[in-house]
Design a protein around this motif. Structure first.
Motif, short mmCIF file in Angstrom:
data_model
loop_
_atom_site.label_atom_id
_atom_site.label_comp_id
_atom_site.label_asym_id
_atom_site.label_seq_id
_atom_site.Cartn_x
_atom_site.Cartn_y
_atom_site.Cartn_z
N TYR A 539 0.92 -1.44 -0.41
CA TYR A 539 0.05 0.08 0.10
C TYR A 539 0.46 1.21 -0.15
N HIS A 540 1.73 1.42 0.64
CA HIS A 540 3.20 2.64 0.39
C HIS A 540 3.54 2.56 -0.48
N GLU A 541 3.96 1.62 -1.30
CA GLU A 541 4.10 1.82 -2.58
C GLU A 541 3.27 2.55 -3.78
N SER A 542 2.15 1.43 -3.29
CA SER A 542 1.32 2.45 -4.66
C SER A 542 0.74 3.62 -4.55
N GLY A 543 0.59 4.13 -3.19
CA GLY A 543 0.52 5.31 -2.89
C GLY A 543 1.15 5.95 -3.74
N HIS A 544 2.56 5.60 -4.13
CA HIS A 544 3.48 6.56 -4.55
C HIS A 544 3.15 6.35 -5.95
N ALA A 545 2.73 5.33 -6.07
CA ALA A 545 2.47 5.63 -7.71
C ALA A 545 1.70 5.99 -7.91
N SER A 617 12.91 8.46 4.86
CA SER A 617 13.84 8.60 3.70
C SER A 617 12.55 9.17 2.86
N ASP A 618 11.22 9.50 3.04
CA ASP A 618 10.26 9.72 2.11
C ASP A 618 10.75 11.24 2.80
N PHE A 619 10.57 11.40 3.90
CA PHE A 619 10.43 12.94 4.41
C PHE A 619 11.87 13.50 3.81
ZN LIG Z 1 8.18 5.37 0.40
#
Ligand SMILES: [Zn+2]
Ligand SMILES: Nc1ncnc2c1ncn2[C@@H]1O[C@H](COP(=O)(O)OP(=O)(O)OP(=O)(O)O)[C@@H](O)[C@H]1O
Length: 714
Positions: A539-545, A617-619
């Protein structure tokens, strides 16, 4: 054989055992026989000729050759009683001599002992004890004649001088004589006599005592002789082994290489003909190729330049990061001009030994000049031509640089030798090297741009079997900052992966795989990740996508995966269409939004209490962009078009104003991301489930899922 042969000395030899026997049983007559040879005529009887392994004792060595007739008679009588009973005597005894009888008579006034021996039959029956023999031996004059008729004085007289005595014994007498008769004779026998007296040895036992003494002495002499022989043999064997050893060392290739390298007298300066490498082989560095084109022209036709009076630089410095093709370019220059190419690495000249580095440079230039026109390439120029810092690690670097400078000054600009140096650190070079007249032309060889990378990828793909669906440009877009060598490696790794997987040709999948491997480290397939963590990651990676897909200024998605690789549990990669030289405010904000997508997804799906640490790391990324926008790029209305380099030194008000602005930018970004994910919750769910099923989805597959279509089963 204890015999000292001489051309002029008569010799009386006797097997040692006979002498011992004589000592032991002086009265026995049966065991020993003797014969006497005629003057000038050697005894040739078979017994005499038969070689005997026994050591022979030369009576002359015992000083017996100078005996008066009576004395000899007495001696023989006592040693070998009844030895000569007629003419049919066996010949264990024999005498021989070659000097004239008259010589002795004339010179010494008495009859030659051998004529006496010849005339006498040695058949006296007197038996005498060893004691008598010993005392006779003790006082008989020893008379030794050396070669060439050089007559020594009577021993009795000579013994007056100790030094003379020593010299004489060393020169002439064998060790037996030295020990038994000359050097120690008097003292030994005297001591023996004294000893027998002091020990009160009865008369009856004295003979046995003396016999034992003489026997022991003779055995010791024989042993010494044996030891000397074996020592001589050992020395000979060692010498032969040493010779073989030296030969082996010289023939050993390893050692000969060592000699070569350490002496530096014979450093590798063989040229390579570079016909097979041309500018065609070097991709993505068009500017550098253009600059070097004129050097090729010069090498091809130096006269053209000389006629016009033009001067070409002697040295060209190729500057660029590792693996960008500097060596390849230098080879291509030689190849294009079809001239010899001399390769040398700067580190080869960096020697611990005085003069070696300098001598290698001398050799290199001498060879090159003899083969002009040609190209000398010195790789890692900084390691030979670095700033001249005295250091224990490079004790002779100054000498080497000076030699290089001298060589470069030593030939004329149009002599036909072009020196190409390469370095990753031009700033580390000695200033004397980069002044005009030396490496005065600098050519930059940068990392290739997206077009260059595409060309390089195509070039190396053409050397392997690859599927027609492969799009090198996509890989090129995803490999910002890769050097030519790294791209070559990428293609090679993809080919290896395809081979391992049993594929017939390389597809995009293998290329992507090797790209990720180079960028992020190898996959960690063995890592066991529980379903809950896998779901969160999906879900995290799909959020970015989803944010990237639905944000206008975001970069296109290339791939999404939940396969752990290196330190990450999953990632989404975005590809710029081109290498971005500039980025707009909208693009920067879009990047921030995409970064926020991961955490927003976690929060929306699992609730505020279940957000994870995975978004740090996103932040970092989003905060960095926001900070740059405010402090570097003048993109904040409140703080204006101004840069704030050292924020720590700013006034507290300014600092809090900056902080405030960054916070607003991040908050706005977070809200935008939340809005998009709420709006596309269904797509978000579909994409996460597809990732849980397939682990990795490429751009096309992501599009299919987001369009609500079904993915074909792989
Ligand atoms: Zn991320
Ligand atoms: N521009 C390029 N075109 C084609 N191949 C390249 C290119 N750059 C590098 N390569 C490949 O990478 C290999 C290594 O490159 P090269 O040795 O020329 O790099 P370099 O710049 O001299 O590196 P270094 O500074 O480490 O010596 C080359 O032999 C070639 O196969």
């Amino acid at each position: 054989m204890f015999s000292l042969s001489s051309t002029v000395q008569p010799q009386v030899t006797v097997p040692l055992s006979h002498l011992i026997n004589a000592f032991h049983s002086p009265k026995s007559t049966s065991s020993v026989s003797a014969s006497v040879s005629q003057n000038q005529h050697r005894d040739v009887s078979p017994e005499h000729e038969a070689p005997s392994n026994e050591p022979m004792l030369n009576l002359r060595d015992l000083g017996l050759s100078e005996l008066k007739i009576g004395q000899i008679d007495q001696l023989v009588d006592s040693l070998l009683p009844g030895i000569c009973k007629g003419k049919n005597i066996s010949s264990h005894w024999h005498t021989s001599h070659v000097s004239a009888q008259s010589f002795f008579e004339n010179k010494y006034g008495y009859i030659d002992v051998f004529s006496t021996l010849r005339s006498s039959c040695l058949n006296r029956q007197h038996s005498r004890t060893l004691k008598n023999i010993c005392s006779d031996l003790q006082y008989w004059p020893v008379f030794i004649q050396s070669r060439s008729f050089k007559t020594l004085k009577s021993r009795t007289r000579r013994l007056q001088s100790t030094s003379e005595r020593l010299a004489e014994t060393q020169y002439i007498a064998p060790s037996f004589v030295k020990g038994f008769l000359l050097r120690d004779r008097g003292s030994d026998v005297e001591t023996l006599d004294k000893l027998m007296k002091t020990k009160n040895i009865p008369e009856a036992h004295q003979d046995a005592f003396k016999t034992g003494f003489a026997e022991g002495f003779l055995k010791a002499q024989a042993l010494t002789q044996k030891t000397n022989d074996s020592l001589r043999r050992t020395r000979l064997i060692l010498f032969v082994l040493l010779l073989f050893g030296i030969y082996g060392l010289l023939k050993n290739p390893f050692l000969s290489v060592r000699f070569r390298t350490t002496t530096g007298l014979d450093s590798a300066v063989d040229p390579v003909q570079m016909k097979n490498v041309t500018f065609e082989h070097v991709k993505g560095v068009e500017e550098a190729k253009q600059e070097l084109q004129e050097v090729v022209e010069f090498l091809k036709n130096p006269q053209k330049f000389t006629v016009l009076g033009g001067k070409l630089p002697k040295g060209i410095l190729l500057v660029g990061p590792p693996g960008t093709g500097k060596t390849l370019l230098a080879r291509a220059v030689a190849g294009e001009a079809d001239v010899p190419f001399y390769y040398a690495s700067g580190s080869e000249f960096d020697e611990m030994f005085v003069g070696v580095g300098a001598s290698r440079i001398r050799n290199l230039f001498r060879e090159a000049k003899a083969n002009a026109p040609c190209v000398i390439f010195i790789d890692e120029l900084d390691s030979v031509g670095g700033k001249r810092i005295e250091s224990p690690m490079h004790p002779y670097s100054r000498q080497t640089i000076n030699q290089l400078l001298a060589e470069m000054d030593g030939f004329k600009p149009n002599e036909g030798v072009i020196i190409i140096g390469a370095t990753n650190f031009p700033e580390a070079l000695d200033n004397a090297l980069i002044r005009p007249g030396r490496f005065d032309m600098q050519v930059t060889v940068p990392r290739p741009d997206v077009r260059g990378r595409t060309e390089i990828l195509k070039w190396y793909l053409n050397k392997i079997k690859f599927d027609q669906s492969v799009d090198p440009e996509i890989i090129a877009r995803g490999t910002v900052g890769f050097s030519g060598a790294e791209l070559e490696n990428l293609v090679n790794q993809a080919a290896l992966k395809a081979a391992v997987d049993g594929k017939e040709m390389v597809t995009m999948k293998e290329l992507e795989f090797s790209k990720d491997k180079i960028l992020m480290g190898p996959e960690r397939r063995s890592v066991e990740i529980d379903n809950k963590n896998k779901t969160i990651t999906a879900y995290h990676e799909s959020g970015h996508a989803i944010i990237a897909y639905y944000t206008k200024d975001a970069m296109p998605i290339n791939k999404a995966t939940i396969m752990p690789r290196g330190p990450t549990l999953g990632h989404v990669s975005l590809l710029p269409e081109n290498d971005r030289w500039n980025e707009t405010r909208a693009q920067l904000l879009a990047q921030m939004d995409v970064s926020m997508g991961g955490r927003v997804a976690e929060e929306l799906i699992f609730g505020t209490d279940h957000i994870t640490t995975g978004a740090s790391s996103d932040f970092d990324n989003a905060t960095k962009i926001a900070k740059w926008m405010v402090t570097k790029f003048g993109m904040s209305e409140k703080l204006g078009v101004m840069t704030y380099s050292d924020t720590g030194k700013l006034s507290p008000e300014t600092q809090s104003a900056i902080e405030q602005e960054i916070r607003i930018l991040l908050k706005d970004s977070y809200e935008r991301a939340k809005h998009i994910l709420k709006t596309h919750a269904k797509e978000h769910k579909n994409l996460a489930e597809a990732l849980l099923t397939y682990e990795t989805l490429d751009a096309k597959e992501i599009q299919i899922v987001l369009e609500g279509k079904k993915l074909e089963l792989r």
